[in-house]
Design a protein around this motif. Structure first.
Motif, PDB file in Angstrom:
ATOM      1  N   ASN A  28      -7.790  31.385  57.292  1.00  0.00           N
ATOM      2  CA  ASN A  28      -7.261  30.038  57.161  1.00  0.00           C
ATOM      3  C   ASN A  28      -6.555  29.604  58.430  1.00  0.00           C
ATOM      4  OD1 ASN A  28      -8.114  29.277  54.743  1.00  0.00           O
ATOM      5  ND2 ASN A  28      -6.219  29.719  53.644  1.00  0.00           N
ATOM      6  N   LEU A  29      -5.758  30.533  58.920  1.00  0.00           N
ATOM      7  CA  LEU A  29      -4.932  30.233  60.082  1.00  0.00           C
ATOM      8  C   LEU A  29      -5.788  29.724  61.234  1.00  0.00           C
ATOM      9  CD1 LEU A  29      -2.226  30.370  61.481  1.00  0.00           C
ATOM     10  CD2 LEU A  29      -2.701  32.747  62.023  1.00  0.00           C
TER      11      LEU A  29
ATOM     12  N   ALA B  83       1.509  31.014  52.773  1.00  0.00           N
ATOM     13  CA  ALA B  83       0.416  30.094  52.443  1.00  0.00           C
ATOM     14  C   ALA B  83       0.406  28.922  53.414  1.00  0.00           C
ATOM     15  CB  ALA B  83       0.559  29.595  51.010  1.00  0.00           C
ATOM     16  N   ALA B  84       1.604  28.367  53.675  1.00  0.00           N
ATOM     17  CA  ALA B  84       1.684  27.188  54.532  1.00  0.00           C
ATOM     18  C   ALA B  84       1.233  27.506  55.952  1.00  0.00           C
ATOM     19  CB  ALA B  84       3.103  26.644  54.544  1.00  0.00           C
ATOM     20  N   PHE B  85       1.595  28.692  56.432  1.00  0.00           N
ATOM     21  CA  PHE B  85       1.220  29.045  57.794  1.00  0.00           C
ATOM     22  C   PHE B  85      -0.142  29.714  57.841  1.00  0.00           C
ATOM     23  CE2 PHE B  85       5.686  28.328  58.322  1.00  0.00           C
ATOM     24  CZ  PHE B  85       5.778  27.778  59.599  1.00  0.00           C
ATOM     25  N   GLY B  86      -0.744  29.927  56.683  1.00  0.00           N
ATOM     26  CA  GLY B  86      -2.049  30.562  56.648  1.00  0.00           C
ATOM     27  C   GLY B  86      -2.002  31.987  57.191  1.00  0.00           C
ATOM     28  N   LEU B  87      -0.918  32.680  56.911  1.00  0.00           N
ATOM     29  CA  LEU B  87      -0.738  34.009  57.461  1.00  0.00           C
ATOM     30  C   LEU B  87      -1.751  34.995  56.885  1.00  0.00           C
ATOM     31  CD1 LEU B  87       3.139  34.335  57.489  1.00  0.00           C
ATOM     32  CD2 LEU B  87       1.582  33.632  59.318  1.00  0.00           C
ATOM     33  N   PRO B  88      -2.077  36.012  57.653  1.00  0.00           N
ATOM     34  CA  PRO B  88      -3.049  37.006  57.196  1.00  0.00           C
ATOM     35  C   PRO B  88      -2.682  37.600  55.840  1.00  0.00           C
ATOM     36  CG  PRO B  88      -2.464  37.391  59.483  1.00  0.00           C
ATOM     37  CD  PRO B  88      -1.593  36.276  59.005  1.00  0.00           C
TER      38      PRO B  88
ATOM     39  N   GLU C 227      -5.507  36.621  48.882  1.00  0.00           N
ATOM     40  CA  GLU C 227      -6.568  35.792  48.338  1.00  0.00           C
ATOM     41  C   GLU C 227      -7.858  36.584  48.205  1.00  0.00           C
ATOM     42  OE1 GLU C 227      -5.113  32.946  46.896  1.00  0.00           O
ATOM     43  OE2 GLU C 227      -6.861  31.916  47.695  1.00  0.00           O
TER      44      GLU C 227
ATOM     45  N   PHE D 255      -1.973  20.635  60.061  1.00  0.00           N
ATOM     46  CA  PHE D 255      -2.114  22.090  60.050  1.00  0.00           C
ATOM     47  C   PHE D 255      -1.601  22.681  58.733  1.00  0.00           C
ATOM     48  CE2 PHE D 255       0.044  26.167  60.884  1.00  0.00           C
ATOM     49  CZ  PHE D 255      -1.053  26.948  61.214  1.00  0.00           C
ATOM     50  N   PHE D 256      -0.409  22.261  58.360  1.00  0.00           N
ATOM     51  CA  PHE D 256       0.149  22.799  57.113  1.00  0.00           C
ATOM     52  C   PHE D 256      -0.641  22.334  55.899  1.00  0.00           C
ATOM     53  CE2 PHE D 256       4.104  23.242  59.701  1.00  0.00           C
ATOM     54  CZ  PHE D 256       4.159  24.616  59.604  1.00  0.00           C
TER      55      PHE D 256
ATOM     56  N   ARG E 188      -5.939  24.968  50.977  1.00  0.00           N
ATOM     57  CA  ARG E 188      -6.900  26.042  50.724  1.00  0.00           C
ATOM     58  C   ARG E 188      -6.264  27.272  50.116  1.00  0.00           C
ATOM     59  NH1 ARG E 188     -10.476  24.362  55.401  1.00  0.00           N
ATOM     60  NH2 ARG E 188      -8.861  24.969  56.851  1.00  0.00           N
TER      61      ARG E 188
ATOM     62  N   ARG F 210      -3.970  35.567  53.229  1.00  0.00           N
ATOM     63  CA  ARG F 210      -5.413  35.707  53.254  1.00  0.00           C
ATOM     64  C   ARG F 210      -5.839  37.000  52.535  1.00  0.00           C
ATOM     65  NH1 ARG F 210     -10.225  33.577  53.234  1.00  0.00           N
ATOM     66  NH2 ARG F 210     -11.752  35.082  53.936  1.00  0.00           N
TER      67      ARG F 210
ATOM     68  N   PHE G  42       5.139  31.012  49.488  1.00  0.00           N
ATOM     69  CA  PHE G  42       4.837  29.691  49.998  1.00  0.00           C
ATOM     70  C   PHE G  42       4.662  29.690  51.511  1.00  0.00           C
ATOM     71  CE2 PHE G  42       6.099  25.625  51.691  1.00  0.00           C
ATOM     72  CZ  PHE G  42       5.268  24.791  50.985  1.00  0.00           C
TER      73      PHE G  42
ATOM     74  N   ASN H  15      -3.752  24.409  55.494  1.00  0.00           N
ATOM     75  CA  ASN H  15      -3.448  25.742  54.975  1.00  0.00           C
ATOM     76  C   ASN H  15      -3.108  25.694  53.488  1.00  0.00           C
ATOM     77  OD1 ASN H  15      -3.884  27.206  57.250  1.00  0.00           O
ATOM     78  ND2 ASN H  15      -1.781  26.981  57.996  1.00  0.00           N
ATOM     79  N   LEU H  16      -2.213  24.778  53.160  1.00  0.00           N
ATOM     80  CA  LEU H  16      -1.765  24.726  51.760  1.00  0.00           C
ATOM     81  C   LEU H  16      -2.910  24.386  50.831  1.00  0.00           C
ATOM     82  CD1 LEU H  16       1.730  23.026  51.880  1.00  0.00           C
ATOM     83  CD2 LEU H  16       1.162  25.331  51.146  1.00  0.00           C
TER      84      LEU H  16
END
Ligand SMILES: Nc1ncnc2c1ncn2[C@@H]1O[C@H](COP(=O)(O)OP(=O)(O)OP(=O)(O)O)[C@@H](O)[C@H]1O
Ligand SMILES: Nc1ncnc2c1ncn2[C@@H]1O[C@H](COP(=O)(O)OP(=O)(O)OP(=O)(O)O)[C@@H](O)[C@H]1O
Ligand SMILES: [Mg+2]
Ligand SMILES: [Mg+2]
Lengths: 241, 292, 352, 316, 413
Positions: free
Chosen positions: C8-9, D157-162, D168, C188-189, C195, D165, D154, C192-193
């Motif tokens: 995602n990042l 999730a917001a930063f899409g951190l590994p 998920e 960007f946020f 998805r 991931r 949260f 991410n959120l």
């Protein structure tokens, strides 16, 4: 003579063909059971007959009149009553209001048609729980109680042709028996014609005169109920019992 | 004392007008389950029609009836042309379409009738009554307004609760498909619902205008207040709309009279939130539906 | 590579950077007026993204986002109104926090409400909040509002713009760039959120609240969460708006602003971030376009001014009638239909 | 700021107050049903409802109802329409607050139960309809069922951190696994609206099972299924008992009689019988109130029996 | 007129000005709640520029005037002023209307160096040469007006109990501030209304309760009409003094005509109402200025009747044209601002008292007279022309005779 003649009926939802050239003739004063697996097109057949879905091809004739594509609203006045799949009560109205809506259908019907359920009281006698709760909103009813309400409402329209879509759904065995008996009594006593859709093929065939088996939108068998019940091969291959 | 009475009377007359408008919103909500943002514009437009009739020397009452007829027709036409094709889709789509109508009709009125102020006279006079030393904030026009709204509410309540037509209208609104199975001509009734709302909206539009003056956006503040009143009343019941309207009118007047006029909208917000926290479906809503 | 893209990042970073590059190119290749329109577009889009998360993903309607923007804008105006204002990121953050707090309170009330009741409550909020500014005149300066002195572009920015386009960086341009940066970060946020698990839970609550509840999702908390996030977006949008409009006044944050945001979100395509962009663009660019066309058609200024809302209203109705899924919804529908048709035509050839 | 999920531990310390174990009232314990042999892999939790009473206005929907679901058993609830079965279910999962009575799970009393606490407690339920999320693919539907188990919050999730991931991915794999266990892996990318009814039911069941519950509540799972599909369902439920207990409401007697270890019969909100299927089936009270004479192939319906019983009214 | 300091400010170098034309623009509420009335002001501008253009223009240049709609919303004001300045590239902004709206663009206009002339608002914000060197007010400020009304009451109604009915913004505030300088101790009630909320019943009831027998209204015209209607409803009959902004006799009178029960036929429903005048009103058909405006409007208007809003627009336009004329052939943005500062005090428009423009003042008209509406719709002077200013400036009689319009109707250079 057949009251309802369905010829070459095809109904599609987008790319899905729910009914594919279906031919069914429903004889006056008989119960015709429509059977078949989930998604076979049974509900679609009833919905097309009562005009809720417009067919892409084919004709539906009721009492000799072509009713294909006629609005659903006019069906009641032609003597058709539909018990839809899944407890079609108007949840926000009271039980009595639901029933009164059913009675509207009868208003324009000849009064001499024999019908055992003519007044609200008749309906309450048939299903006493409805009488007890007559001023409650229909959404407070339990699943089975709603089913009773829908059936009573359909009968109040004093139909000559009754379309029943899985009437036994969610009903206690005793009530199922009661309803099946009632349907048969109506057919015998007042010449009602019934098109019955059921998952419970065994019970359906026990009261039906004719059985029609649908598979993937096509009619695969049309036989008398007796034959269907007794022919083990047919039963196994199409009805799973 | 006189002050309190007058602030109260003022609240009642304001409230009853809000109620009239809320009634129209409730009618639409009953038939289509949406909030019609164009209602105010429709009402404004029909009031201009009435004014045009009056300026052409027709008497007030003829103009009044003319506006009602126009409101009825406009409501029906909008339902057929704009709302009908959107039914079955997302509710928000209809809401946005009514927002579009709201803007467009207002612009159209400005183009056709000009955007300046026009006065709209009253058939019965605008001078307040005097009882002894007491000057009452009540005029023949206010009484006319209150009576008219009263007649409309009683009429609507009878229609919905006592007549077959009312029952089928409610049925059609709640569940179109089942209603059709039962022989209810749903499509006609929805059109009729919009037409009736258009008519009631016209009544509100004229009542606001009577004894005052109009311009293309004169119904604007009423849209918000009417909506809030309708929600307070539960959106579903004509009586609720009237009670909601009266509560809002009186609260507005009291806030304005005893606190500060600038706090009126905040007062309205507080009342609405208080009501919704107690009853999330508004004052006259039926009990919450069974979920499972 | 495949794996990296799956992150995602990385995906959101790429999209956001893409938008940034396109934004810079647009800003540098268009005239000063279009630049200002683009800065309006940035704040509008930020707010629309927030609202599309709330309405599109979580199913809550808000007619009060204009008022939430006001919170952000007033916070910004107050914080800029000193001799040595804090740097913009700090101010923007403060605007976000303030608005989130207000959003939290409103969201708690909203979490219990549904459909039109929620719409009514948020609408009342939208008309009530500007009165706060009227009532507390001392702080908010009443009807006249607080003027915002746009920050001077810093040295490095001036030389950057000079390097890119060889032009002098005005403060309008600086504001446009600030807006663009905020938009990219917001995007960007949001990507991410949307998805993530959070986005999935929002959609679950929207689709079937009973089932969501049974699955262990706390309805109230999820709704408040969505409301707060959405408010944070509105707050950031308000901060940018304050600088673009150069004023925070009650008349800026009318109900019309809230309704326009909702409109943008729906005509763009509910729930789609691209839709939020498109809807905002329609709202920013359409009205002046119509006015210009009308003036070109020899209508008087007044008539031209009245044509603009007339056409705008008609366009709204037509979009709803002809493209009920909004622009994005309709495009993806057409694409899906085309694919289905291609599959249908492909099958017989395989057989044959 | 807003933790999107909670470990079961935080959840329990949240709204649901967990009080120390109480000695269950011996009264509602099953009278017959031979308990299955206990082995370590089997579920060990017992679900108890005691003295549950629910009133809607003047209507008593449940009147002092008690019931115990023993570990690893299938417990059936049957009774006439309107007897209170769904209401009992709703009490068991926190949708309806009982006017009186208590619930015990895992030897702890559940006070102020909220529906969203269920998943954390290891209890899952299906809905009487299907209740899928129409805007999500089948896979996402199932993933949502297990969402509460993942621990990433949260911020990640917001930063899409590994970390998010990874969570998920694990979730997705589990959801996929659950779907294939039910033979429904091919449904993963499809949307519920396009699925036939039995497939929708499968997805709904997968969503309930993915969180690996130790108690499964099934409300009329066989409604609308054909006989063949009903048989499959029965087999499946019996397989599940190696991992969980099941409480089931159903009107199809064939199914109920086949799969249940214990049955509680409700009528007018009261327990009128309980026991093994065989005991219940022959109980005259149950026959009178509920079973009547079942319609079966080739058999003439005994209308007289039905009419003589009538349909009794219910006290309001 | 003197050019800019550099002397090379040729007409061609600034945006919006060529040898053939000068492009100017303004923002006005042409749609929405504030449109009634105010949307007529740009019509007045336009008609007068058309008249000037038809008579040779300004130093052979045609004036092109663009009115943009901002709906009285500052966010839109910013947009349309951006459009005017950056896209249409106007030479100057003229007559920008409204306090909150115009406030949103003053910084931008000043930083871009765009002359911001004759702002259509009586706020004192525009008089700030330090920070807003390009911005100039036009009409008298509300505070001065409040002072003049206050003095009139103090002198002529010393025993009156005074109530204030004010709009909840700088119109009401500045006006009340001026008024209080003279009648602080006579005031028994002060109420405000929020524009947009037409329910002013509680406020008027409050005034009635306080026993005020003189009410001073600092409000817009629609609220004059409303306050009269509500007073009628309450049988409340104080003496009314209404600020110039709200006293448009033609407009308010026509609105009230139909409601004035029992009034003498043909008499104005506003008879007896006091207000102020800083230039001739549209009802003064004999005034040479009104005759000029009438002539211009008949020729270049849209056929609708002449109203005070149109008169206002034409008078502002006259000021603009005069400044352009005096700036000379090589006018630049800088030089027109210079003209305002150097010659503005001697502009020859219809205003009774000259503008206060100078290098350190950008305030507009410096005084007015108190008048009373008569039954026949005309006004009677209650005071001589008075000159004053904000703060503790004295109120003095202004004795210079009024300007008369030039023969051509166009100011000379
Ligand atoms: N509204 C609809 N849109 C799209 N497809 C539909 C729709 N309704 C039914 N179908 C599809 O049409 C086919 C026939 O459905 P139908 O409901 O008629 O079957 P059925 O025999 O009544 O099944 P069941 O036993 O589950 O009630 C199925 O494949 C179904 O998925
Ligand atoms: N919210 C409510 N308000 C009023 N009455 C209710 C409410 N919910 C349920 N009831 C009533 O309580 C009784 C029990 O309902 P419940 O749904 O539990 O029955 P059930 O045993 O599940 O029946 P079925 O087999 O028909 O689903 C019914 O008579 C029902 O009408
Ligand atoms: Mg079916
Ligand atoms: Mg049930």
């Amino acid at each position: 003579m057949s009251v309802l003649e369905i010829k070459n009926l095809t109904t599609t939802y987008g790319p899905v063909k729910a009914l594919d050239s279906v031919d069914v003739a429903v004889e006056t004063g008989q119960i015709t059971a429509v059977l078949g697996a989930n998604g076979a097109g049974k509900t679609s057949l009833l919905r097309t007959v009562s005009g809720l879905v417009k067919p892409t091809a084919g004709t539906i004739t009721l009492d000799g009149t072509d009713i294909t594509g006629k609005p659903t609203e006019s069906m009641v006045h032609r003597g058709m009553a539909h018990v839809p799949e899944g407890r079609g009560v108007i949840a926000e109205l009271t039980i009595e209001e639901n029933l009164r809506l059913g009675m509207r259908g009868a208003a324009k019907r000849p009064t001499d048609t024999p019908a055992p359920v003519r007044t609200l009281d008749d309906a309450y006698q048939l299903f006493p729980v409805l009488g007890d709760r007559r001023n409650a909103q229909a959404h407070t009813l339990s699943g089975g109680e709603r089913q009773m309400l829908v059936i009573a409402r359909a009968l109040l329209a004093r139909p000559t042709l009754l379309l029943l879509d899985e009437p036994s759904l969610g009903l206690a065995p005793r009530i199922v028996a009661q309803i099946f008996n009632l349907v048969r009594a109506l057919v015998n006593d007042s010449g009602l014609t019934v098109l019955l859709v059921e998952q419970n093929a065994r019970s359906a065939l026990s009261i039906a005169h004719t059985g029609v088996v649908l598979n993937l939108g096509k009619v695969v068998v049309t036989e008398s109920a007796e034959v269907l019940q007794n022919d083990a091969t047919l039963r196994h291959s199409y009805l799973g019992f | 004392m006189q002050h309190f009475i007058n602030v109260l009377l003022n609240g009642i007359t304001q409230g009853i007008v809000i109620a009239a408008f809320a009634l129209a919103l409730v009618l639409i909500f009953r038939s289509t389950r949406i909030v019609n943002f164009a209602q105010g514009s429709q009402a404004m437009f029909t009031t201009y029609i009435a004014l045009t009739l009056m300026n052409n020397d027709f008497p007030y009452w003829v103009a009044f009836l003319g506006a009602l007829a126009a409101g009825f027709i406009i409501g029906a036409v909008l339902e057929r042309v704009v709302i009908r094709p959107l039914e079955g889709g997302m509710e928000l789509n209809i809401v946005i379409a009514t927002l579009g109508l709201y803007v467009a009709i207002q612009a159209l009125a400005a183009i056709l009738f000009g955007s300046d102020y026009k006065s709209f006279s009253s058939p019965v006079g605008v001078q307040g009554f005097q009882v002894g030393d007491l000057n009452l904030a009540l005029t023949p026009t206010s009484i006319f307004v209150i009576c008219t709204v009263g007649v409309v509410v009683v009429g609507l309540t009878l229609l919905f609760q006592k007549t077959q037509l009312g029952l089928t209208m409610r049925a059609a609104a709640f569940d179109g498909e089942v209603s059709r199975i039962l022989g209810v001509r749903v499509s006609h009734l929805l059109t009729f619902g919009w037409a009736l709302a258009g008519l009631v909206g016209s009544v509100a539009g004229i009542l606001v205008a009577t004894g005052s003056f109009i311009y293309p956006s004169y119904m604007e503040s009423l849209i918000a207040f009417g909506f809030i009143a309708a929600v307070i009343g539960g959106l579903d019941s004509p009586i609720g709309a009237v009670v909601g309207g009266l509560i809002l009118g009186i609260v507005n007047s009291l806030v304005s009279g005893y606190l500060a006029p600038g706090l009126v909208t905040i007062g309205a917000f507080v009342v609405l939130i208080a009501v919704l926290l107690l009853k999330p479906g508004g004052l006259f809503s039926s009990t919450q539906a069974r979920r499972v | 590579m495949q794996r990296l893209l799956g992150l995602n990042l990385v995906r959101s970073l790429l999209v956001s950077l893409g938008v940034l590059v396109v934004g810079v190119l647009l800003l540098e290749s268009t005239d000063a007026y279009t630049n200002t329109q683009l800065s309006s577009l940035t704040y509008f889009t930020i707010a629309a993204i927030g609202l599309t998360a709330l309405t599109g993903l979580n199913g809550q309607i808000s007619l009060g986002h204009g008022a939430l923007m006001a919170v952000g804008a007033y916070t910004t105006a107050l914080m800029l109104d000193t001799d040595s204002p804090l740097p913009f990121p700090v101010i923007a953050l403060a605007a976000i926090v303030m608005t989130s707090l207000v959003g939290f309170v409103v969201g708690i009330g909203a979490a219990r409400l549904h459909g039109p009741y929620l719409a009514g409550a948020t609408l009342a909020f939208a008309v009530a909040l500007p009165s706060v500014a009227l009532y507390f005149k001392g702080t908010f300066n009443g009807e006249a509002g607080l003027t915002v002195i746009s920050p001077r572009p810093p040295e490095w920015f001036v030389s950057f713009i000079d390097a890119v386009s060889g032009e002098f960086a005005t403060s309008s341009k600086y504001v446009a760039y600030l807006g663009l940066f905020c938009l990219v970060i917001a995007l960007f946020f949001a990507l991410n959120l949307g998805r993530s698990k959070i986005g999935r839970h929002w959609r679950a609550v929207r689709d079937q609240e009973v089932a969501a509840e049974i699955a262990g999702i706390n309805l109230g908390r999820t709704r408040v969460q969505a409301f707060v996030i959405s408010a944070a977006y509105a707050g950031l949008a308000g901060a940018v708006m304050a600088m673009v409009v150069r004023l925070a006044a009650p008349t800026v944050f009318t109900l019309v602003l809230s309704l326009s945001l909702l409109t943008a979100v729906v005509i763009g395509g509910l729930g789609s971030i691209t839709g939020a962009f498109i809807g905002s663009a329609v709202l920013v660019f359409l009205p002046p376009l119509v006015t210009d066309l009308s003036t070109d058609a020899k209508l008087s200024d007044t008539q031209a001014a009245q044509m603009s809302p007339l056409i705008y209203g008609i366009v709204l109705v037509l979009v709803m009638l002809l493209a009920p899924g909004g622009v994005m919804g309709t495009l993806s529908m057409a694409w899906r239909r085309r694919r289905a048709r291609r599959q249908l035509t492909a099958t017989p050839t395989k057989k044959g | 700021m807003w933790p999107g999920s909670h470990s079961p531990a935080t959840r329990q310390s949240g709204r649901t107050r967990v009080t120390p174990p109480i000695e269950p009232d011996p009264q509602p314990s099953p009278s017959g049903g031979e308990p299955r042999p206990h082995d370590p892999g089997r579920p060990a939790s017992r679900y108890l409802a005691q003295g549950v009473t629910v009133r809607f206005g003047g209507l008593v929907a449940l009147d002092d109802v008690s019931l115990a679901v023993e570990p690893g058993q299938v417990h059936g609830v049957i009774g006439p329409n309107g007897a209170g079965k769904t209401t009992l279910f709703n009490v068991c999962c926190g949708f309806v607050k009982p006017n009186a009575g208590s619930l015990t799970w895992d030897e702890r009393e559940l006070n102020n139960l909220h529906a969203h606490d269920l998943a954390g407690l290891g209890i899952a339920r299906t809905l009487q309809g299907v209740g899928l999320f129409p805007g999500m693919s089948a896979l996402e539907n199932v993933m949502t069922g297990a969402g509460v188990r993942s621990t990433s919050g949260f911020v990640s999730a917001a930063f899409g951190l590994p970390r998010a991931r990874r969570d998920e991915q694990a979730l997705q794999e589990r959801a996929m696994q659950t779907l294939s266990d039910l033979g429904a892996a091919h449904l993963a990318p499809r949307y519920p609206g396009m699925l036939p009814y039995p497939d929708q039911k499968k997805v709904a069941l997968a969503r309930a099972l993915v969180s690996e519950p130790r108690l499964l509540l099934l409300d009329e799972p066989a409604a609308g299924l054909s006989e063949g599909e009903m048989d499959e369902l029965g087999d499946l439920v019996q397989q599940l008992t190696s991992r969980m207990s099941v409480l089931i409401v159903e009107h199809h007697m064939d199914l109920v009689m086949r799969i249940c270890d214990q049955i509680t019969v409700l009528d007018f909100g009261q327990v009128i019988a309980r026991g093994t299927p065989a005991e219940v089936r022959d109980d005259p009270k149950v026959i009178a109130a509920y079973l009547g004479a079942e319609v079966s192939a080739g058999e003439e319906i005994d209308t007289a029996v039905l009419e003589s019983h009538g349909t009794t009214t219910k006290g309001a | 007129a003197c050019g800019g300091g550099d002397g090379d400010g040729g007409g061609g170098s600034d945006p919006g000005i060529t040898d053939e034309s000068i492009k100017i623009g303004g923002h006005f509420p042409l749609t929405g709640v504030a449109a009634p009335g105010y949307s007529e002001i740009p019509l007045g501008h336009k008609a007068y520029y058309d008249f000037v253009n038809a008579n040779g223009g300004v130093h052979d240049r045609e004036i092109e005037f663009i009115a943009k709609d901002d709906g009285y919303n500052p966010a839109k004001t910013t947009e349309v002023v951006n459009e005017l300045v950056l896209k249409d590239e106007v030479f100057a902004i003229v007559g920008g209307l409204g306090t909150p709206t115009h406030q949103a663009v003053t910084n931008f206009l000043n930083s871009e160096g765009v002359p911001d002339l004759t702002v259509s608002s009586g706020s004192i914000l525009w008089d700030n040469p330090e920070e807003l060197p390009m911005t100039f007010g036009w009409q008298p400020d509300y505070e001065s007006e409040g002072k003049i009304l206050g003095q009139y009451i103090a002198e002529n109604m010393p025993d009156a109990k005074v109530g204030i009915f004010g709009q909840d913004d700088e119109l009401g505030e500045d006006g009340a501030k001026g008024l209080k300088q003279y009648v602080e101790d006579q005031i028994v009630a002060e109420v405000t209304y929020v524009p947009g909320n037409t329910d002013i019943g509680p406020q008027i009831a409050e005034l009635q309760k306080s026993g005020a027998d003189v009410v001073v209204g600092f409000n817009v015209p629609s609220y004059t009409a409303l306050s009269q209607l509500v007073s009628l409803k309450l049988n409340y009959k104080p003496e009314w003094l209404v600020s110039n902004v709200g006293s448009d006799a033609g407009l308010v009178g026509s609105l009230l005509e139909k409601f004035s029960e029992g009034a003498v036929k043909g008499s104005s429903p506003l008879t007896g109402l006091y207000t102020t005048a800083y230039m001739p009103q549209s009802t003064e058909a004999d005034d040479p200025w009104i005759q000029l405006w009438q002539k211009v409007w008949d020729e270049y208007g849209d056929g609708s009747p002449l109203t005070n809003y149109k008169v206002y627009g034409m008078a502002e336009a006259y000021t603009i044209v005069e400044a352009m004329m005096k700036s000379g052939e090589d006018m630049s943005r800088e030089s027109i601002v210079d003209t305002f500062e150097q010659d503005g005090g001697d502009f020859t428009g219809p205003n009774y008292v000259p503008f206060r423009y100078s290098e350190d003042r950008h305030a507009g008209i410096g005084g007015m007279k108190v008048v009373q509406l008569q039954a026949d719709g005309t006004t009677a002077d209650k005071t001589p022309v008075l000159k004053t200013d904000v703060g503790d400036a004295e109120i003095e009689e202004f004795t210079d005779s009024a300007n008369t319009p030039p023969e051509s109707g166009i100011p000379s250079d």
